[in-house]
Design a protein around this motif. Structure first.
Motif, PDB file in Angstrom:
ATOM      1  N   LYS A 313       0.839  -1.206   0.000  1.00  0.00           N
ATOM      2  CA  LYS A 313       0.000   0.000   0.000  1.00  0.00           C
ATOM      3  C   LYS A 313       0.871   1.252   0.000  1.00  0.00           C
ATOM      4  O   LYS A 313       0.603   2.217  -0.726  1.00  0.00           O
ATOM      5  CB  LYS A 313      -0.908  -0.023   1.225  1.00  0.00           C
ATOM      6  N   ALA A 314       1.922   1.236   0.809  1.00  0.00           N
ATOM      7  CA  ALA A 314       2.824   2.393   0.870  1.00  0.00           C
ATOM      8  C   ALA A 314       3.519   2.617  -0.459  1.00  0.00           C
ATOM      9  O   ALA A 314       3.644   3.752  -0.934  1.00  0.00           O
ATOM     10  CB  ALA A 314       3.856   2.182   1.982  1.00  0.00           C
ATOM     11  N   LEU A 315       3.961   1.522  -1.096  1.00  0.00           N
ATOM     12  CA  LEU A 315       4.663   1.648  -2.372  1.00  0.00           C
ATOM     13  C   LEU A 315       3.740   2.211  -3.455  1.00  0.00           C
ATOM     14  O   LEU A 315       4.122   3.112  -4.212  1.00  0.00           O
ATOM     15  CB  LEU A 315       5.211   0.286  -2.796  1.00  0.00           C
ATOM     16  N   VAL A 316       2.513   1.665  -3.535  1.00  0.00           N
ATOM     17  CA  VAL A 316       1.556   2.145  -4.544  1.00  0.00           C
ATOM     18  C   VAL A 316       1.260   3.627  -4.328  1.00  0.00           C
ATOM     19  O   VAL A 316       1.189   4.415  -5.283  1.00  0.00           O
ATOM     20  CB  VAL A 316       0.262   1.310  -4.481  1.00  0.00           C
ATOM     21  N   HIS A 317       1.108   4.015  -3.064  1.00  0.00           N
ATOM     22  CA  HIS A 317       0.824   5.417  -2.748  1.00  0.00           C
ATOM     23  C   HIS A 317       1.975   6.319  -3.207  1.00  0.00           C
ATOM     24  O   HIS A 317       1.754   7.405  -3.778  1.00  0.00           O
ATOM     25  CB  HIS A 317       0.601   5.566  -1.245  1.00  0.00           C
ATOM     26  N   VAL A 318       3.193   5.867  -2.989  1.00  0.00           N
ATOM     27  CA  VAL A 318       4.354   6.665  -3.380  1.00  0.00           C
ATOM     28  C   VAL A 318       4.447   6.770  -4.892  1.00  0.00           C
ATOM     29  O   VAL A 318       4.689   7.856  -5.449  1.00  0.00           O
ATOM     30  CB  VAL A 318       5.637   6.038  -2.801  1.00  0.00           C
ATOM     31  N   VAL A 319       4.259   5.646  -5.594  1.00  0.00           N
ATOM     32  CA  VAL A 319       4.355   5.665  -7.060  1.00  0.00           C
ATOM     33  C   VAL A 319       3.310   6.610  -7.653  1.00  0.00           C
ATOM     34  O   VAL A 319       3.616   7.414  -8.549  1.00  0.00           O
ATOM     35  CB  VAL A 319       4.179   4.237  -7.610  1.00  0.00           C
ATOM     36  N   ARG A 320       2.088   6.525  -7.169  1.00  0.00           N
ATOM     37  CA  ARG A 320       1.029   7.411  -7.680  1.00  0.00           C
ATOM     38  C   ARG A 320       1.366   8.879  -7.396  1.00  0.00           C
ATOM     39  O   ARG A 320       1.135   9.763  -8.214  1.00  0.00           O
ATOM     40  CB  ARG A 320      -0.308   7.041  -7.059  1.00  0.00           C
ATOM     41  N   GLY A 321       1.893   9.123  -6.206  1.00  0.00           N
ATOM     42  CA  GLY A 321       2.249  10.494  -5.858  1.00  0.00           C
ATOM     43  C   GLY A 321       3.339  11.040  -6.745  1.00  0.00           C
ATOM     44  O   GLY A 321       3.286  12.201  -7.197  1.00  0.00           O
ATOM     45  N   LEU A 322       4.357  10.203  -7.044  1.00  0.00           N
ATOM     46  CA  LEU A 322       5.444  10.645  -7.916  1.00  0.00           C
ATOM     47  C   LEU A 322       4.954  10.869  -9.349  1.00  0.00           C
ATOM     48  O   LEU A 322       5.379  11.816 -10.025  1.00  0.00           O
ATOM     49  CB  LEU A 322       6.571   9.606  -7.892  1.00  0.00           C
ATOM     50  N   GLU A 323       4.049   9.989  -9.818  1.00  0.00           N
ATOM     51  CA  GLU A 323       3.499  10.157 -11.163  1.00  0.00           C
ATOM     52  C   GLU A 323       2.734  11.480 -11.274  1.00  0.00           C
ATOM     53  O   GLU A 323       2.837  12.195 -12.273  1.00  0.00           O
ATOM     54  CB  GLU A 323       2.579   8.987 -11.504  1.00  0.00           C
ATOM     55  N   GLN A 324       1.975  11.794 -10.244  1.00  0.00           N
ATOM     56  CA  GLN A 324       1.229  13.060 -10.253  1.00  0.00           C
ATOM     57  C   GLN A 324       2.183  14.250 -10.235  1.00  0.00           C
ATOM     58  O   GLN A 324       1.969  15.242 -10.947  1.00  0.00           O
ATOM     59  CB  GLN A 324       0.298  13.114  -9.046  1.00  0.00           C
ATOM     60  N   MET A 325       3.225  14.142  -9.431  1.00  0.00           N
ATOM     61  CA  MET A 325       4.193  15.243  -9.381  1.00  0.00           C
ATOM     62  C   MET A 325       4.868  15.421 -10.740  1.00  0.00           C
ATOM     63  O   MET A 325       5.114  16.546 -11.190  1.00  0.00           O
ATOM     64  CB  MET A 325       5.238  14.963  -8.301  1.00  0.00           C
ATOM     65  N   ASN A 326       5.172  14.309 -11.442  1.00  0.00           N
ATOM     66  CA  ASN A 326       5.789  14.406 -12.766  1.00  0.00           C
ATOM     67  C   ASN A 326       4.845  15.057 -13.771  1.00  0.00           C
ATOM     68  O   ASN A 326       5.273  15.866 -14.601  1.00  0.00           O
ATOM     69  CB  ASN A 326       6.188  13.009 -13.242  1.00  0.00           C
ATOM     70  N   ARG A 327       3.560  14.667 -13.702  1.00  0.00           N
ATOM     71  CA  ARG A 327       2.593  15.267 -14.635  1.00  0.00           C
ATOM     72  C   ARG A 327       2.476  16.762 -14.394  1.00  0.00           C
ATOM     73  O   ARG A 327       2.393  17.555 -15.334  1.00  0.00           O
ATOM     74  CB  ARG A 327       1.223  14.590 -14.472  1.00  0.00           C
TER      75      ARG A 327
END
Length: 331
Positions: A313-327
């Protein structure tokens, strides 16, 4: 499941906490609100009222026996119901007789006293139906399948294992044993009364990273760091819990009554799925003490630790957060 050389009931005893009162130094009693105990969590928190000087606690109990307990053709006589407090830390075990409430013998009630000076933290509370079987008195014919936890310190009635987290300079710590781990970012100590995670403040930036707030990259790294620490902690406490089991002749290993028992009951369903936790404990104990199978089991131990730490859950949350920051940075 344990095997007994005499007839018993096949279903467990149901135990409920109905009230909690604290005896104070002046002899008065403070009846606690129902928030002091949780039926769902099966936990009592004696610290909820904020009394640091309470003398003893009186816990009201209600017990329902399974069908057949009082049958005319039962294999036992002299049926009694006992509430039993067990503290693995102070090696103390006390029992209180409960009273029969109904003519059919199914419902019993009473109370058990917890003396503050006798305990250090979390105490196990169970109920046993005992009787004379094959002319042997005091044999257990049924008991609770899951004990309540009486926490003499906590103000929150939760069942989950709590880990202490302490920060220290490993290099300069007054705890000499920590100095030999000066190059480690954290260490889990499972020899303490409560398992403790020591965070090494000598590692540059680790304290600030753990304290950071907000939604930036730092917080994403912090979430991953906490998940990794939790995974390490769960793995360490399981190894600590399984490493020193008491073994009863003829019945096998016994669940510890302190945090070690809580860890085993929590993790064993993921390590040996599909069997009762007592059978899972026997299988794991055989692998650990036998000639083979222990190494192969480590993958299941790691899986159980990852689940308890919510690492995915923590990993998925981090990946989604980084993807949003990149966008957001591309627009």
């Amino acid at each position: 499941m344990k095997i007994y050389p005499y007839k018993r009931l096949n279903r467990p005893v149901a135990l409920r906490v109905t009230s909690v009162s604290l005896k104070l130094p002046d002899g008065s009693w403070d009846k606690l609100e129902t928030t002091a105990y949780s039926t769902q969590q099966q936990t009592v928190a004696l610290g909820v009222a904020g009394h640091s000087d309470w003398v003893s606690a009186r816990i009201g109990l209600s017990v329902t026996l399974p069908p057949g307990a009082n049958a005319p053709d039962a294999a036992w006589s002299d049926l009694r119901v006992l509430a039993v407090l067990t503290d693995g830390e102070t090696n103390l075990r006390t029992s209180s007789d409960l009273t029969r409430d109904t003519d059919d013998g199914h419902d019993w009630s009473g109370s058990v006293d917890v003396h503050r000076d006798d305990h250090l933290g979390r105490v196990s509370l169970a109920a046993y139906a005992v009787g004379t079987v094959d002319e042997v008195p005091g044999r257990s014919v049924a008991e609770t399948d899951r004990s309540w936890i009486v926490d003499t310190v906590s103000d929150d009635p939760v069942q989950e294992l709590r880990l202490e987290v302490r920060r220290a300079s490993f290099r300069n710590s007054a705890r000499e044993w920590l100095r030999s781990y000066a190059d480690a970012p954290w260490i889990v100590d499972v020899s303490a009364r409560v398992p403790t995670v020591f965070v090494n403040t000598d590692v540059e930036g680790i304290a600030g990273l753990l304290d950071c707030e907000g939604s930036g990259v730092d917080s994403k790294v912090r979430d991953l760091l906490v998940a990794q620490m939790s995974t390490d902690a769960w793995t360490a406490v399981f190894q600590g819990a399984i490493g020193d089991l008491e073994v009863e002749p003829g019945t096998g290993p016994v669940f510890p009554t302190d945090w070690r028992g809580e860890v085993l009951r929590e993790m064993l369903p993921d390590i040996v799925p599909g069997v009762h936790v007592e059978e899972a404990l026997r299988q794991v104990h055989r692998r650990r003490t036998g000639d083979s199978g222990w190494v192969e089991l480590q993958t299941r131990v790691h899986y159980a630790a990852v689940r308890r730490a919510d690492a995915t859950k923590a990993l998925v949350h981090v990946v989604r957060g980084l993807e949003q920051m990149n966008r957001e940075s591309e627009t």
